[in-house]
Structures are given as structure tokens and as C-alpha cells.
Design an enzyme around this catalytic site. Structure first.
Site, PDB file in Angstrom:
ATOM      1  N   ASP A 152       0.858  -1.187   0.000  1.00 36.88           N
ATOM      2  CA  ASP A 152       0.000   0.000   0.000  1.00 36.88           C
ATOM      3  C   ASP A 152       0.899   1.243   0.000  1.00 36.88           C
ATOM      4  O   ASP A 152       1.764   1.382   0.881  1.00 36.88           O
ATOM      5  CB  ASP A 152      -0.891  -0.001   1.258  1.00 36.88           C
ATOM      6  CG  ASP A 152      -2.249   0.627   1.004  1.00 36.88           C
ATOM      7  OD1 ASP A 152      -3.269   0.042   1.393  1.00 36.88           O
ATOM      8  OD2 ASP A 152      -2.279   1.725   0.383  1.00 36.88           O
TER       9      ASP A 152
ATOM     10  N   ASP B 282      -2.970   4.849  -2.268  1.00 40.11           N
ATOM     11  CA  ASP B 282      -4.003   5.447  -1.425  1.00 40.11           C
ATOM     12  C   ASP B 282      -4.391   6.854  -1.917  1.00 40.11           C
ATOM     13  O   ASP B 282      -3.519   7.716  -2.063  1.00 40.11           O
ATOM     14  CB  ASP B 282      -3.436   5.553   0.000  1.00 40.11           C
ATOM     15  CG  ASP B 282      -4.484   5.888   1.030  1.00 40.11           C
ATOM     16  OD1 ASP B 282      -5.413   5.085   1.192  1.00 40.11           O
ATOM     17  OD2 ASP B 282      -4.385   6.961   1.654  1.00 40.11           O
TER      18      ASP B 282
ATOM     19  N   GLU C  88      -6.291   4.083  -5.877  1.00 42.41           N
ATOM     20  CA  GLU C  88      -7.570   4.302  -5.203  1.00 42.41           C
ATOM     21  C   GLU C  88      -7.999   5.724  -5.516  1.00 42.41           C
ATOM     22  O   GLU C  88      -7.269   6.676  -5.200  1.00 42.41           O
ATOM     23  CB  GLU C  88      -7.455   4.098  -3.699  1.00 42.41           C
ATOM     24  CG  GLU C  88      -8.811   4.164  -3.017  1.00 42.41           C
ATOM     25  CD  GLU C  88      -8.765   4.722  -1.613  1.00 42.41           C
ATOM     26  OE1 GLU C  88      -7.834   5.458  -1.273  1.00 42.41           O
ATOM     27  OE2 GLU C  88      -9.688   4.414  -0.836  1.00 42.41           O
TER      28      GLU C  88
ATOM     29  N   HIS D 267     -11.410  -2.574   3.412  1.00 43.87           N
ATOM     30  CA  HIS D 267     -11.339  -2.221   4.833  1.00 43.87           C
ATOM     31  C   HIS D 267     -12.090  -0.936   5.160  1.00 43.87           C
ATOM     32  O   HIS D 267     -12.177  -0.543   6.320  1.00 43.87           O
ATOM     33  CB  HIS D 267      -9.865  -2.090   5.231  1.00 43.87           C
ATOM     34  CG  HIS D 267      -9.185  -0.991   4.510  1.00 43.87           C
ATOM     35  ND1 HIS D 267      -8.953  -1.021   3.146  1.00 43.87           N
ATOM     36  CD2 HIS D 267      -8.731   0.209   4.932  1.00 43.87           C
ATOM     37  CE1 HIS D 267      -8.378   0.109   2.782  1.00 43.87           C
ATOM     38  NE2 HIS D 267      -8.234   0.870   3.844  1.00 43.87           N
ATOM     39  N   ASP D 268     -12.583  -0.247   4.105  1.00 44.79           N
ATOM     40  CA  ASP D 268     -13.337   1.000   4.316  1.00 44.79           C
ATOM     41  C   ASP D 268     -14.832   0.828   4.113  1.00 44.79           C
ATOM     42  O   ASP D 268     -15.595   1.771   4.359  1.00 44.79           O
ATOM     43  CB  ASP D 268     -12.891   2.067   3.294  1.00 44.79           C
ATOM     44  CG  ASP D 268     -11.483   2.545   3.514  1.00 44.79           C
ATOM     45  OD1 ASP D 268     -10.843   2.923   2.513  1.00 44.79           O
ATOM     46  OD2 ASP D 268     -11.019   2.521   4.668  1.00 44.79           O
TER      47      ASP D 268
HETATM   48  O1  TEU Z   1      -9.498   5.897   1.856  1.00 47.03           O
HETATM   49  C1  TEU Z   1      -9.839   7.017   1.072  1.00 47.03           C
HETATM   50  C2  TEU Z   1     -11.235   7.422   1.311  1.00 47.03           C
HETATM   51  O2  TEU Z   1     -11.767   8.275   0.686  1.00 47.03           O
HETATM   52  C3  TEU Z   1     -11.901   6.770   2.445  1.00 47.03           C
HETATM   53  O3  TEU Z   1     -11.885   7.750   3.470  1.00 47.03           O
HETATM   54  C4  TEU Z   1     -13.303   6.363   2.086  1.00 47.03           C
HETATM   55  O4  TEU Z   1     -13.846   7.200   1.122  1.00 47.03           O
HETATM   56  C5  TEU Z   1     -14.118   6.466   3.302  1.00 47.03           C
HETATM   57  O5  TEU Z   1     -13.331   5.926   4.343  1.00 47.03           O
HETATM   58  C6  TEU Z   1     -15.404   5.678   3.146  1.00 47.03           C
HETATM   59  O6  TEU Z   1     -15.950   5.494   4.422  1.00 47.03           O
HETATM   60  C7  TEU Z   1      -8.093   5.688   1.978  1.00 47.03           C
HETATM   61  C8  TEU Z   1      -7.880   4.463   2.848  1.00 47.03           C
HETATM   62  O7  TEU Z   1      -8.444   3.331   2.179  1.00 47.03           O
HETATM   63  C9  TEU Z   1      -8.569   4.722   4.173  1.00 47.03           C
HETATM   64  O8  TEU Z   1      -8.513   3.564   5.005  1.00 47.03           O
HETATM   65  C10 TEU Z   1      -7.854   5.880   4.844  1.00 47.03           C
HETATM   66  O9  TEU Z   1      -8.542   6.211   6.036  1.00 47.03           O
HETATM   67  C11 TEU Z   1      -7.811   7.114   3.928  1.00 47.03           C
HETATM   68  O10 TEU Z   1      -7.494   6.836   2.575  1.00 47.03           O
HETATM   69  C12 TEU Z   1      -6.715   8.067   4.422  1.00 47.03           C
HETATM   70  O11 TEU Z   1      -5.464   7.434   4.219  1.00 47.03           O
END
Ligand code: TEU
Ligand code: CA
Length: 560
Positions: free
Chosen positions: A99, A201, A258, A331-332
Site C-alpha cells: 500500500d 491510497d 484508489e 477495509h473501508d
Molecule cells: O481511503 C480514502 C477514502 O476516501 C476513504 O476515506 C473512504 O472514502 C471512506 O473511508 C469511506 O468510508 C483511503 C484508505 O483506504 C482509508 O482507510 C484511509 O482512512 C484514507 O485513505 C486516508 O489514508
């Protein structure tokens, strides 16, 4: 004719290490714990592991706040552990992509500690510092993804610094060529260790609109989303092409960016091979279909037509140039079977149906840890059991505005990121075999019924269905390189589409609900040879041209 590439033919498995497997009973997953499970992943048949961040971090955002890009987080183990994991994975024919989190660092990174010391410090311009407005308020009105302003005031130098996420995640200044060189050097340092690529990310956030202007605020809110001024910004393609040329071109690697806010046209530009930027992107349009105008916590019922139309738009948009990632879990995001299927009576059937929908499409499928045996959302009663900064900041902010606690708990149950972060449920022993200690976050109480061991032992389980889907992708070029055409475009319950490659046609029929709708083979295929490639029910009579789909039934005919 599209180019043949290993990353087009691969299935990727995402590991969120903190919740994957704990080898030393401190309640936190770790790298030795991953090594223990490589044979399990080999059995599943995945080709690549995407490893969420394992670098040094204070874990304000569970590793997405990095304080040292070239060292392993203490809780996860040592660099020796990491090198052992890479070797053990490669020995099993499994690649590893890391990542890459370079839109921001942790505020505990050495660069930021220096940057905040003084205005003329050598590292000052590694980050984005601005004076406040005349009245002393923040430089602009953008809202952080984790609530509040994207600006935090620093007493020492009397200026604000930008953080699109938490205040412990200051944004790097990509306008600074020294920052870009630092990133490219770090990337090559990891690539020279033998990794097989990167997941990047929020990589489409790194180019901000100069001047960082206020966003329109017609309702006079305290803060408003500023995405129009940092998503897919003015220099993003220049930066990604430069990154390709200076950090990626010399290696045979896979990259996935992403990209919240990316649309199909932009995704073509990011992933067209001639542009030499990225191989594929994670788009979010299908992840926002059940969100209202106020964002993810503004719950809205999902309409099947919206989901189908969006998936078809992306399949057709990138069909002949560019390349899709295929995911509905990470994970989000809440767990796929709870959000799009039925995690109660028809958990097994609907998990298999959703997996069929994704894995028979054109693109690279991503499986999120636990998805392969149908892990579900969790419903903790108390906010005390939740750990995610996004959830906790939202809860605090909304409670201060007087929003009832029950309403917020419901939103968290439906959309909270901790739904995906409860420990992987390995078996029915205490803490689901994830740890011999106290887990950093509670295990989902359904682990006695939903766990990997039970799934591996049951031939008709979701696990073995995923194994078969992955095996089919390895055996049929039509799944990887075939054309895509949608069928049943206005049906209320059925999603259906066809793939075609060198005379082989696959017909996919998916019942999205618990009804019993009728379906039929298109006339043109009735006289041809057919067999059933995969289905989540026993299909009695495949010679029938018309048939009834059972609740959440999926079936894939092969026509030759
Ligand atoms: O996520 C990017 C992001 O936009 C997320 O915040 C997502 O849209 C949101 O969490 C939906 O609930 C990346 C990573 O995947 C995330 O885990 C990190 O918190 C974020 O960037 C900051 O690094
Ligand atoms: Ca541990």
C-alpha cells in the site's frame, strides 16, 4: 485486441494486517500471523496479496498515517519477518503488492517534525502551510473526510497546515519536486526488495487546485466538501506519468490507484496503457449508490437498476481501452453480503451470487479478507466498542449537534468501516482463533457459525465456491479477455450479462432477491451446445430454455 498481462489474469486478496491473524497474543494481527495463513490463501487460489500498510505508524488511522516508510510497524513485527513473508509468498507463487500512502504522512514523520519547526526550515515546503484568513479563521472552508476543517493551526509558526483526513495526517506538497523525488526513491527501495507493485491510497488527491479556493457554500455550513479542488486535479496526469517513468517503468509490476471521485472518462485516461500511468483504479460510484446528498452517513436505499447501470457503464467504458478493478468490499466499506445480499437466511446463496457477479465480469477481482467465507457486518451496542477514527469523529460531531444516539448507532451499523475490521474468524474457538489474547476490537459474535475452518470443511461452502470461481478465471480466457454485453436491462430482480471470446459465450443470470423470477436463454443460443460452468444451486434441467431462478440464484451457462 487487448494486450495480455499477468495482472489482468490475476485474482487479488486484500489483507488488513491488524485484523487478519495474531501470532503472539497481543490482540493485534501481525506479519508472522500472515505467514501462518499463506497455505490457506494458496488453497483458495489467489495470485496476489494486497497488503494494507505495515509501515511504522502511530495508528491514528490504523497505518494510513505513516511515520517511517522504510521500517515495519512494531506491532506487526520486524523487517526480517516481512522479508520472510515475501519469500514464503513467492515460494507459493503468490505475489505481494504494498500500500503506497503518499498523499499524506503521519504528523510524527521526521519530515513533518522538521517542517513545523520554523517557516524557513528545509522541510517547510514538504507540506502545505498557509496563513489564516484576515479574521484568523482557516485558509478555506473545506471539510475533512474525518469531520471538521482540513486545516489545523500550529502555534509555533502561526500558520495552518492542510490535512484532508485526520489532523495527524498532514498532506504532502506534491508541487515540490523534492517531495516527488523522495517518494520515487522510496518506491524503488521497496521494488528493489522484490515486491510486485502498489495499491496507491487516494492517489488522485495529490494535485490540488492552486490557491486552494473556498468551495461554494450556499447553505452557509461551517465546512463543505472540497473534492472539486483536489480530486483529479490539474497536474495529476503529469505526476502519475512522471511516477511511472521514474519509479515503475523498470519493473514488471501491477499498480492500482484508489480514486474517490473518479469517473469513467478519467479512468480511461489513468489506465490506458499508452498513457503510461496506472494499470487500474478503484472507482467509488457503485459504493455511493446507497448514500444521499449529504454523503455516506446519509443512508439511501439501493436501487438494483442504479447498481446494474453503474456496473455496465464501467464494464463498457473500459472494455476496449483501460482496465477495471472489480470489488465491492474492502477495509473501508461495509461487508458485501450484508450491504448488497442477505446476511440472514440466504447468507450463503447471496454471497455466492454476488461473487459470481463480480468474478464473471471483465477486470481484476479483489477479495477482501473474510469475504471468501461470507463474513458479515457487526452490530456493537455501544460506541465504546468502535475504534475507527472516521466513525468516532462523526459520532462526536453529530452528538454535539444533538443528533440522537440511536440514529447514529444505526448509521454506524450500516456504513461504519469497523464492519470490515472485526478480526477474521478462523474457527469457533475463543476470539474465533484470531488471538489467544484480548483482540484490539471485538470479534463478531457470529463466529461460531461463520468461520474459515467450517467453510473449508464444507464442500458446498462459500469458500469452495470462491475457489471454483478463481479456478475458472485461470482456465477460461473468455472470463478475462471476453467482451461484455448486458442483458435484462430493466428487470426489477435479475442482473444478466454475456461474455464472448473466440466463439465461446458465457451467459450469467443472477437473482438479486429472494423471489422466483423467470428467465430464458436468448433465442440465438437455444440450438447451441451448452453446459453449466458454475451455479449456487443444483440445477436439475439445463436443457430447458426457460427456467425459474430460486432466491439469490446464480448460474453461468457456457455456450460453444
Ligand atoms: O481511503 C480514502 C477514502 O476516501 C476513504 O476515506 C473512504 O472514502 C471512506 O473511508 C469511506 O468510508 C483511503 C484508505 O483506504 C482509508 O482507510 C484511509 O482512512 C484514507 O485513505 C486516508 O489514508
Ligand atoms: Ca500480534
Amino acid at each position: 485486441e487487448q494486450s495480455k498481462r499477468w495482472w489482468k489474469e490475476s485474482v487479488v486478496y486484500q489483507i488488513y494486517p491488524r485484523s487478519f491473524n495474531d501470532s503472539n497474543n497481543d490482540g493485534i494481527g501481525d506479519i508472522p500471523g500472515i505467514i501462518e495463513k499463506l497455505d490457506y490463501l494458496k488453497k483458495l487460489g489467489v495470485d496476489v496479496i494486497w497488503l494494507s500498510p505495515v509501515y511504522q505508524s502511530p495508528n491514528d488511522d490504523n497505518g494510513y498515517d505513516i511515520s517511517d516508510y522504510r521500517d515495519i510497524m512494531d506491532e506487526f513485527g520486524t523487517m526480517t519477518d516481512w522479508e520472510t513473508m515475501l519469500k514464503e509468498a513467492h515460494d507459493r507463487g503468490i505475489k505481494i503488492i504494498m500500500d503506497l500512502v503518499v498523499n499524506h504522512t503521519s504528523d510524527e514523520h521526521a519530515w513533518f517534525l522538521e517542517s513545523r519547526k520554523s517557516k524557513n526550515n528545509d522541510y517547510r515546503d514538504y507540506y502545505i502551510w498557509r496563513k489564516g484568513k484576515q479574521d484568523g479563521s482557516e485558509p478555506n472552508n473545506w471539510e475533512s473526510a474525518f469531520s471538521g476543517s482540513v486545516w489545523d493551526y500550529d502555534e509555533t509558526t502561526g500558520e495552518y497546515y492542510l490535512h484532508l483526513f485526520s489532523k495527524k495526517q498532514p498532506d504532502l506538497n506534491w508541487e515540490n519536486p523534492i517531495v516527488r523525488s523522495e517518494v520515487y526513491d522510496m518506491m524503488r527501495w521497496w521494488l528493489d526488495k522484490g515486491i510486485d507493485g502498489f495499491r496507491m491510497d487516494v492517489i488522485n488527491f495529490i494535485s490540488k487546485v492552486p490557491g486552494l479556493p473556498d468551495a461554494p457554500n450556499p447553505q452557509g455550513k461551517k465546512y463543505v466538501p472540497g473534492g472539486d479542488y483536489f480530486m483529479n486535479g490539474p497536474r495529476i496526469h503529469e505526476f502519475l506519468h512522471e511516477m511511472h517513468q521514474r519509479a515503475l517503468a523498470d519493473y514488471d509490476v501491477m499498480t492500482v490507484g484508489e480514486m474517490p471521485g473518479v469517473d469513467v472518462a478519467e479512468a480511461v485516461d489513468y489506465t490506458k496503457e499508452d498513457n503510461q500511468e496506472l494499470n487500474m483504479v478503484f472507482q467509488f460510484e457503485h459504493m455511493d449508490l446507497d448514500s444521499g446528498p449529504e454523503g455516506k452517513w446519509d443512508l439511501k436505499p439501493l436501487k438494483l437498476k442504479d447498481l446494474r447501470d453503474n456496473l455496465v457503464k464501467w464494464q463498457k467504458g473500459l472494455e476496449n481501452e483501460g482496465w477495471n478493478s472489480l470489488y465491492m468490499n474492502n477495509h473501508d466499506q461495509p461487508r458485501m453480503v450484508s450491504r448488497f445480499g442477505d446476511d440472514g437466511k440466504y447468507r450463503v446463496e447471496s454471497a455466492k451470487m454476488l461473487a459470481t457477479m463480480l468474478h464473471m465480469m471483465k477486470g481484476t477481482p479483489f477479495i477482501y479478507q473474510g469475504e471468501e467465507f461470507g463474513m458479515t457486518n457487526v452490530q456493537f451496542d455501544s460506541i465504546e466498542d468502535y475504534q475507527d477514527i472516521e466513525t468516532l469523529n462523526m459520532y462526536r460531531e453529530k452528538r454535539a449537534e444533538g443528533v440522537p444516539q440511536e440514529e447514529l448507532m444505526h448509521k454506524i451499523h450500516v456504513k461504519g468501516r469497523d464492519n470490515a475490521r472485526t478480526p477474521v474468524q478462523w474457527n469457533d474457538s475463543s476470539h474465533a482463533g484470531f488471538t489467544g489474547g484480548t483482540p484490539w476490537i471485538q470479534v463478531n459474535p457470529n463466529y461460531q457459525e461463520v468461520n474459515a475452518e467450517a467453510a473449508v470443511a464444507e464442500p458446498q461452502s462459500i469458500f469452495h465456491y470462491y475457489r471454483k470461481l478463481i479456478d475458472l478465471r485461470h482456465k477460461h480466457e473468455s472470463i478475462v479477455y471476453g467482451s461484455f454485453d448486458s442483458l435484462y436491462n430493466d428487470h426489477e430482480e435479475i442482473v444478466a450479462y454475456q461474455r464472448e471470446y473466440q466463439g465461446e459465450v458465457l451467459l450469467v443470470f443472477l437473482n438479486f432477491y429472494d423471489g422466483q423470477p423467470k428467465a430464458a436463454l436468448p433465442e440465438e443460443f437455444v440450438q447451441k451446445n451448452r453446459d453449466m460452468l458454475i451455479s449456487n444451486y443444483q440445477v436439475e434441467e439445463i436443457s430447458a430454455n426457460e427456467f425459474t431462478l430460486r432466491p439469490y440464484e446464480a448460474r453461468v451457462y457456457r455456450i460453444t
